[in-house]
Design a protein around this motif. Structure first.
Motif, PDB file in Angstrom:
ATOM      1  N   ILE A   4       0.858  -1.199   0.000  1.00  0.00           N
ATOM      2  CA  ILE A   4       0.000   0.000   0.000  1.00  0.00           C
ATOM      3  C   ILE A   4       0.880   1.230   0.000  1.00  0.00           C
ATOM      4  N   ARG A   5       0.614   2.125  -0.943  1.00  0.00           N
ATOM      5  CA  ARG A   5       1.324   3.404  -0.996  1.00  0.00           C
ATOM      6  C   ARG A   5       0.291   4.512  -1.025  1.00  0.00           C
ATOM      7  N   THR A   6       0.592   5.598  -0.342  1.00  0.00           N
ATOM      8  CA  THR A   6      -0.311   6.756  -0.379  1.00  0.00           C
ATOM      9  C   THR A   6       0.403   7.918  -1.054  1.00  0.00           C
ATOM     10  N   ARG A   7      -0.382   8.729  -1.752  1.00  0.00           N
ATOM     11  CA  ARG A   7       0.173   9.923  -2.397  1.00  0.00           C
ATOM     12  C   ARG A   7      -0.884  11.012  -2.361  1.00  0.00           C
ATOM     13  N   ASN A  16     -11.655  18.161   9.703  1.00  0.00           N
ATOM     14  CA  ASN A  16     -11.033  17.280  10.705  1.00  0.00           C
ATOM     15  C   ASN A  16     -10.652  15.921  10.128  1.00  0.00           C
ATOM     16  N   ARG A  17      -9.942  15.946   8.996  1.00  0.00           N
ATOM     17  CA  ARG A  17      -9.556  14.682   8.396  1.00  0.00           C
ATOM     18  C   ARG A  17      -8.271  14.812   7.597  1.00  0.00           C
ATOM     19  N   ARG A  18      -7.701  13.658   7.286  1.00  0.00           N
ATOM     20  CA  ARG A  18      -6.577  13.556   6.370  1.00  0.00           C
ATOM     21  C   ARG A  18      -7.099  12.815   5.155  1.00  0.00           C
ATOM     22  N   GLN A  19      -6.751  13.297   3.976  1.00  0.00           N
ATOM     23  CA  GLN A  19      -7.254  12.648   2.776  1.00  0.00           C
ATOM     24  C   GLN A  19      -6.099  12.342   1.834  1.00  0.00           C
ATOM     25  N   MET A  20      -6.240  11.250   1.093  1.00  0.00           N
ATOM     26  CA  MET A  20      -5.121  10.798   0.268  1.00  0.00           C
ATOM     27  C   MET A  20      -5.607   9.859  -0.834  1.00  0.00           C
ATOM     28  N   VAL A  21      -4.781   9.735  -1.853  1.00  0.00           N
ATOM     29  CA  VAL A  21      -4.980   8.729  -2.886  1.00  0.00           C
ATOM     30  C   VAL A  21      -4.194   7.505  -2.448  1.00  0.00           C
ATOM     31  N   VAL A  22      -4.812   6.333  -2.553  1.00  0.00           N
ATOM     32  CA  VAL A  22      -4.182   5.097  -2.101  1.00  0.00           C
ATOM     33  C   VAL A  22      -3.941   4.194  -3.309  1.00  0.00           C
ATOM     34  N   ASP A  23      -2.695   3.746  -3.472  1.00  0.00           N
ATOM     35  CA  ASP A  23      -2.338   2.778  -4.501  1.00  0.00           C
ATOM     36  C   ASP A  23      -2.083   1.446  -3.823  1.00  0.00           C
ATOM     37  N   PHE A  57     -12.335   2.587  -5.414  1.00  0.00           N
ATOM     38  CA  PHE A  57     -11.191   1.829  -5.923  1.00  0.00           C
ATOM     39  C   PHE A  57     -11.469   1.262  -7.305  1.00  0.00           C
ATOM     40  N   LYS A  58     -10.522   1.469  -8.192  1.00  0.00           N
ATOM     41  CA  LYS A  58     -10.597   0.941  -9.550  1.00  0.00           C
ATOM     42  C   LYS A  58      -9.342   0.118  -9.796  1.00  0.00           C
ATOM     43  N   THR A  59      -9.519  -1.026 -10.433  1.00  0.00           N
ATOM     44  CA  THR A  59      -8.378  -1.872 -10.772  1.00  0.00           C
ATOM     45  C   THR A  59      -7.872  -1.477 -12.152  1.00  0.00           C
ATOM     46  N   ASP A  60      -6.562  -1.302 -12.275  1.00  0.00           N
ATOM     47  CA  ASP A  60      -5.977  -0.976 -13.574  1.00  0.00           C
ATOM     48  C   ASP A  60      -6.136  -2.147 -14.528  1.00  0.00           C
ATOM     49  N   PHE A  61      -6.155  -1.842 -15.816  1.00  0.00           N
ATOM     50  CA  PHE A  61      -6.291  -2.872 -16.835  1.00  0.00           C
ATOM     51  C   PHE A  61      -5.159  -3.879 -16.711  1.00  0.00           C
ATOM     52  N   GLY A  62      -5.524  -5.152 -16.707  1.00  0.00           N
ATOM     53  CA  GLY A  62      -4.520  -6.196 -16.546  1.00  0.00           C
ATOM     54  C   GLY A  62      -4.384  -6.657 -15.104  1.00  0.00           C
ATOM     55  N   GLY A  63      -4.958  -5.923 -14.173  1.00  0.00           N
ATOM     56  CA  GLY A  63      -4.918  -6.312 -12.761  1.00  0.00           C
ATOM     57  C   GLY A  63      -3.592  -6.005 -12.105  1.00  0.00           C
ATOM     58  N   GLY A  64      -3.480  -6.388 -10.857  1.00  0.00           N
ATOM     59  CA  GLY A  64      -2.225  -6.220 -10.140  1.00  0.00           C
ATOM     60  C   GLY A  64      -2.056  -4.888  -9.443  1.00  0.00           C
ATOM     61  N   ARG A  65      -2.914  -3.933  -9.763  1.00  0.00           N
ATOM     62  CA  ARG A  65      -2.776  -2.610  -9.162  1.00  0.00           C
ATOM     63  C   ARG A  65      -4.151  -1.952  -9.079  1.00  0.00           C
ATOM     64  N   SER A  66      -4.493  -1.417  -7.925  1.00  0.00           N
ATOM     65  CA  SER A  66      -5.759  -0.705  -7.727  1.00  0.00           C
ATOM     66  C   SER A  66      -5.469   0.666  -7.142  1.00  0.00           C
ATOM     67  N   THR A  67      -6.281   1.635  -7.525  1.00  0.00           N
ATOM     68  CA  THR A  67      -6.118   2.987  -7.027  1.00  0.00           C
ATOM     69  C   THR A  67      -7.470   3.479  -6.529  1.00  0.00           C
ATOM     70  N   GLY A  68      -7.456   4.120  -5.375  1.00  0.00           N
ATOM     71  CA  GLY A  68      -8.678   4.662  -4.800  1.00  0.00           C
ATOM     72  C   GLY A  68      -8.370   5.818  -3.880  1.00  0.00           C
ATOM     73  N   PHE A  69      -9.340   6.143  -3.043  1.00  0.00           N
ATOM     74  CA  PHE A  69      -9.244   7.301  -2.178  1.00  0.00           C
ATOM     75  C   PHE A  69      -9.512   6.858  -0.748  1.00  0.00           C
ATOM     76  N   ALA A  70      -8.883   7.509   0.220  1.00  0.00           N
ATOM     77  CA  ALA A  70      -9.133   7.204   1.631  1.00  0.00           C
ATOM     78  C   ALA A  70      -9.192   8.487   2.434  1.00  0.00           C
TER      79      ALA A  70
END
Length: 130
Positions: A4-7, A16-23, A57-70
């Motif tokens: 899991i990586r956040t950016r 009152n929150r922290r927001q990020m994109v999650v890979d 969360f959306k899975t990239d084409f081909g799988g193996g990687r998903s990106t979403g928001f938290a």
């Protein structure tokens, strides 16, 4: 094991929150469940899982990687105040419905006949309006 990586991390003091994109990198495996994701983010950001809202969360084409928001809220009260109701219903524990189907329908129809504050005062499933 998934990585899991956040950016695009942003601290939103107004809400009152922290927001990020999650890979999530999960080669050769299906998507990671949101419950597992909440647990991992909770350990990463030293908080509890009940104040974390992962979504979109959306899975990239081909799988193996998903990106979403938290979103990580400071406390549960801030979460309940800001989050939309549909997202709260997804993650917070459900309360059992009280009363039967017929009682709910009768209450709904009784509420149609009154205006304003009286609707909230009618709030319970009373039998035959008594």
């Amino acid at each position: 094991m998934a990585t899991i990586r956040t950016r695009k991390f942003f601290t939103n003091r107004i809400l009152n929150r922290r927001q990020m994109v999650v890979d999530v990198i999960h080669p050769g495996k299906p998507n990671m469940s949101k419950a597992d994701l909440k647990e991992k983010l909770a350990t990463m950001y030293r908080t509890t899982a009940d104040v974390i809202m992962p979504f979109g969360f959306k899975t990239d084409f081909g799988g193996g990687r998903s990106t979403g928001f938290a979103l990580i809220y400071d406390n549960v009260d801030a979460l309940k105040k800001v989050e939309p109701k549909y997202r709260l219903e997804r993650f917070l524990p459900r309360e059992d419905k009280k009363g039967g189907r017929r009682q709910r329908k009768e209450l709904k129809n009784r509420k149609k006949k009154v205006k304003g504050k009286k609707k909230t005062e009618m709030g319970s499933y009373k039998r035959n309006g008594k």
